[in-house]
Each structure stands twice: as C-alpha cells, then as structure tokens.
Design an enzyme around this catalytic site. Structure first.
Site, mmCIF file in Angstrom:
data_model
loop_
_atom_site.group_PDB
_atom_site.id
_atom_site.type_symbol
_atom_site.label_atom_id
_atom_site.label_comp_id
_atom_site.label_asym_id
_atom_site.label_seq_id
_atom_site.Cartn_x
_atom_site.Cartn_y
_atom_site.Cartn_z
ATOM 1 C CE LYS A 101 -1.960 -1.518 3.637
ATOM 2 N NZ LYS A 101 -1.584 -2.197 3.863
ATOM 3 N NE ARG A 137 -4.560 -1.392 9.407
ATOM 4 C CZ ARG A 137 -3.883 -1.184 9.240
ATOM 5 N NH1 ARG A 137 -3.684 0.464 8.995
ATOM 6 N NH2 ARG A 137 -2.226 -1.335 9.049
ATOM 7 N NE ARG A 185 6.928 -1.908 6.721
ATOM 8 C CZ ARG A 185 6.081 -2.016 6.291
ATOM 9 N NH1 ARG A 185 5.175 -1.833 5.479
ATOM 10 N NH2 ARG A 185 5.535 -2.825 7.716
ATOM 11 N NE ARG A 193 5.572 0.123 10.843
ATOM 12 C CZ ARG A 193 3.994 -0.163 10.126
ATOM 13 N NH1 ARG A 193 5.032 0.266 8.970
ATOM 14 N NH2 ARG A 193 4.075 -0.850 10.381
ATOM 15 N NE ARG A 240 1.897 -5.149 11.327
ATOM 16 C CZ ARG A 240 3.017 -4.952 11.375
ATOM 17 N NH1 ARG A 240 4.082 -5.160 11.651
ATOM 18 N NH2 ARG A 240 3.294 -4.579 9.785
HETATM 19 P P1 ADP Z 1 1.192 -1.904 7.513
HETATM 20 O O1 ADP Z 1 1.718 -0.768 6.572
HETATM 21 O O2 ADP Z 1 2.237 -2.595 7.879
HETATM 22 O O3 ADP Z 1 -0.169 -2.671 7.390
HETATM 23 P P2 ADP Z 1 0.446 0.673 9.146
HETATM 24 O O4 ADP Z 1 1.569 1.500 8.854
HETATM 25 O O5 ADP Z 1 -0.911 0.899 8.464
HETATM 26 O O6 ADP Z 1 1.146 -0.812 9.028
HETATM 27 O O7 ADP Z 1 0.026 0.893 10.600
HETATM 28 C C1 ADP Z 1 0.728 -0.118 11.601
HETATM 29 C C2 ADP Z 1 0.288 0.436 12.995
HETATM 30 O O8 ADP Z 1 -0.460 1.686 13.110
HETATM 31 C C3 ADP Z 1 -1.079 -0.986 12.864
HETATM 32 O O9 ADP Z 1 -0.455 -1.804 12.962
HETATM 33 C C4 ADP Z 1 -1.617 -0.148 14.273
HETATM 34 O O10 ADP Z 1 -1.152 -0.699 15.199
HETATM 35 C C5 ADP Z 1 -2.358 1.174 13.997
HETATM 36 N N1 ADP Z 1 -3.054 2.022 12.997
HETATM 37 C C6 ADP Z 1 -2.481 1.420 11.592
HETATM 38 N N2 ADP Z 1 -3.932 2.754 11.125
HETATM 39 C C7 ADP Z 1 -4.390 2.058 11.977
HETATM 40 C C8 ADP Z 1 -6.061 2.380 12.001
HETATM 41 N N3 ADP Z 1 -6.996 2.819 10.516
HETATM 42 N N4 ADP Z 1 -6.632 1.765 12.714
HETATM 43 C C9 ADP Z 1 -6.943 1.114 13.887
HETATM 44 N N5 ADP Z 1 -5.428 1.218 13.981
HETATM 45 C C10 ADP Z 1 -4.061 2.072 12.871
HETATM 46 P P1 ADP Z 2 1.876 -1.898 3.643
HETATM 47 O O1 ADP Z 2 2.095 -0.563 3.008
HETATM 48 O O2 ADP Z 2 0.687 -1.930 2.658
HETATM 49 O O3 ADP Z 2 2.085 -1.996 4.774
HETATM 50 P P2 ADP Z 2 4.948 -2.071 1.632
HETATM 51 O O4 ADP Z 2 4.588 -1.100 0.751
HETATM 52 O O5 ADP Z 2 5.910 -0.918 2.500
HETATM 53 O O6 ADP Z 2 3.193 -2.396 2.702
HETATM 54 O O7 ADP Z 2 5.558 -2.884 1.510
HETATM 55 C C1 ADP Z 2 6.183 -3.817 2.630
HETATM 56 C C2 ADP Z 2 7.627 -3.932 1.516
HETATM 57 O O8 ADP Z 2 7.529 -5.224 1.138
HETATM 58 C C3 ADP Z 2 8.011 -2.799 1.249
HETATM 59 O O9 ADP Z 2 9.317 -3.151 2.311
HETATM 60 C C4 ADP Z 2 8.235 -2.518 -0.109
HETATM 61 O O10 ADP Z 2 9.569 -2.178 -1.082
HETATM 62 C C5 ADP Z 2 7.860 -4.136 -0.754
HETATM 63 N N1 ADP Z 2 7.050 -4.530 -1.568
HETATM 64 C C6 ADP Z 2 6.340 -3.365 -1.658
HETATM 65 N N2 ADP Z 2 4.972 -4.192 -3.099
HETATM 66 C C7 ADP Z 2 6.141 -5.038 -3.771
HETATM 67 C C8 ADP Z 2 6.224 -6.025 -4.424
HETATM 68 N N3 ADP Z 2 4.845 -5.822 -5.228
HETATM 69 N N4 ADP Z 2 6.895 -6.949 -4.943
HETATM 70 C C9 ADP Z 2 7.758 -7.434 -3.700
HETATM 71 N N5 ADP Z 2 8.142 -6.501 -2.445
HETATM 72 C C10 ADP Z 2 7.981 -5.216 -2.587
#
Ligand code: ADP
Ligand code: ADP
Ligand code: ZN
Length: 215
Positions: free
Chosen positions: A13, A88, A127, A161, A172
């Site tokens: 994302k 979410r 990541r 992170r 998660r």
């Molecule tokens: P990822 O990209 O790995 O899905 P995020 O950066 O979006 O993780 O979120 C990291 C953490 O922040 C989540 O595990 C949760 O604890 C909190 N968080 C983020 N967005 C939300 C949301 N929309 N609702 C509730 N908790 C959230």
């Molecule tokens: P999210 O925001 O959904 O938690 P990220 O965009 O941070 O996910 O992606 C998680 C990790 O995977 C990052 O280190 C990113 O560089 C890698 N990544 C993202 N998209 C792809 C893909 N299509 N193939 C391989 N690795 C990816």
C-alpha cells in the site's frame, strides 16, 4: 479523485501510494505514518497509541478518524486523497463516508491488493525507509540504486519499524482478517472495488492500479 488502498500489512500500500503521489500529485493519507509521527512527538495520541502499535493491535477508531479529518482539512479541495491503511474497521469505513461527504468529497475507487500471506512476513521483515524523506525500500525487492544512499533525497540514514518483526506481523495479519477484510463487501456492494494482483513486480502493480483508475 479519492481512493482507498486496501490490503494486509506488507501488501504494498505505502509503496504504491508513494508512486501515485509522485505521478499524479495526489496526497497520501497514511494513519500508520500519522500515528508514528504522534508517537515520536510524544503527543497525547502518541502516548495512547505506542503500546497498542507495538503489539500489532488496532488503535481506536476515534483516534484514527480524527487524524484523517485533520489531514483532509489541511488539504486543498482539489487534491485527491489516497487512503493508505485506513479504514481498517467497519466503524472507520462509516466515519470515512461522513468525513468525505462533509467536505463535498466522494469515494471513487477501492483497490484491493491481493497477496499470499506467506510472502508478507518476508516483505515486512525486509522493509526499511529513508529516515529523511520516508521513501520505502526492501532488502531484497527494492534496494537503493547505490547501496546505502536514498534514490530520492541522497540521505544515508535509514530506519526500520519496531513492529516489523515476525511475531507482530502474525497479530497484524489476524487483525486484518478479523476486522479489515470484512469491510470489503460494503464497497463491493457499491461496485467500486478493483482487485489487483499484489504478488506481481512493483512496476506491474503500479500499472494495474493506473488502469483501474482510468476506468
Ligand atoms: P502496515 O503498513 O504494515 O499495514 P501501518 O503503518 O498501516 O502498517 O500501521 C501500523 C500500526 O498502526 C498498526 O498495526 C496499528 O496498530 C496502527 N494503525 C494504523 N492505521 C490504523 C487504523 N486505521 N486503525 C487502527 N490502527 C491503525
Ligand atoms: P504496506 O504499506 O502495505 O504495509 P509496503 O508498501 O511498505 O506495504 O511494502 C512492504 C515491503 O515490501 C516494502 O519493503 C516494499 O519495498 C516491499 N514491496 C512492496 N511491493 C512489493 C512487490 N510488489 N513485490 C516485492 N516487494 C514489494
Ligand atoms: Zn530519502
């Protein structure tokens, strides 16, 4: 145009949102980034959210929806929003509808990034991001062009992170399955969901999203 990028942790994302920002001048609204900024700044919201995030559980609906409302108010009316990591829960999906309609905005499309769960742990554990500009990278899948130097801003400082470890990822993912995946039918009923194969190469995923947005 206002869109949601939906998918489990590690689906891509943030990576795709950054690309849409650069290409189309849209604005990325990541509740994860907003919460991490609040934790770092030690605000009341940050103090409340820190431990919850470290466990991989969800922060309260009220907190995240308030953050989104503030960001929408700070944006130009003509700038499109990319919601990344929000909504979410069903309650957040409802709040988003209200937040948008109060501001004369609508929701144009929901992109669901479909990924194999097995791939997510590897993605998340590899990541890292630029400590200066926030550009995302991966140890194996998206390395900087020059090792140790950010492609975008030239910084040599990177960060990882604290919640990007295997144990938290499992929590998660369970949260995603239990609380987030069930909101998809709300958007399906409106006919605005496009499913994209998130297992493809990063560039191919971007191309598929662009196709979905031009319909
Ligand atoms: P990822 O990209 O790995 O899905 P995020 O950066 O979006 O993780 O979120 C990291 C953490 O922040 C989540 O595990 C949760 O604890 C909190 N968080 C983020 N967005 C939300 C949301 N929309 N609702 C509730 N908790 C959230
Ligand atoms: P999210 O925001 O959904 O938690 P990220 O965009 O941070 O996910 O992606 C998680 C990790 O995977 C990052 O280190 C990113 O560089 C890698 N990544 C993202 N998209 C792809 C893909 N299509 N193939 C391989 N690795 C990816
Ligand atoms: Zn950078």
């Amino acid at each position: 145009m206002n869109i949601i990028l939906l998918g489990p942790p590690g689906a891509g994302k943030g990576t795709q949102a950054q690309r849409l920002v650069e290409k189309f001048g849209m604005r990325q609204l990541s509740t994860g980034d907003m919460l991490r900024a609040a934790v770092k700044a030690g605000t009341p919201v940050g103090l409340q959210a820190k431990a919850v995030m470290e466990r991989g559980e969800l922060v309260s609906d009220q907190i995240v929806s308030a953050l989104i409302g503030e960001e929408l108010d700070a944006m130009g009316a003509g700038t499109g929003a990319i919601f990344d990591g929000y909504p979410r829960t069903a309650a957040q999906a409802e709040s988003l509808d209200a937040l948008l309609s109060d501001r004369g905005r609508g929701l144009d499309r929901v992109i669901e990034l479909e990924v194999d769960e097995d791939a997510l742990v590897e993605r998340i554990c590899g990541r890292f991001t630029c400590a200066n500009c926030g550009k995302g990278y991966h140890d194996k899948f998206e390395q900087p062009n020059q090792a140790g130097v950010c492609d975008k801003c030239g910084s040599t400082e990177f960060k990882r992170r604290p919640d990007d470890n295997e144990e938290t990822v499992r929590t998660r993912m369970a949260e995603y399955r239990a609380k987030t995946a069930p909101i998809l039918p709300i958007y399906d009923a409106r006919g605005i969901v496009t499913r994209v194969n998130g297992m493809a190469d990063i560039d191919q995923v971007t191309a598929a999203i662009e196709r979905a947005l031009s319909v």
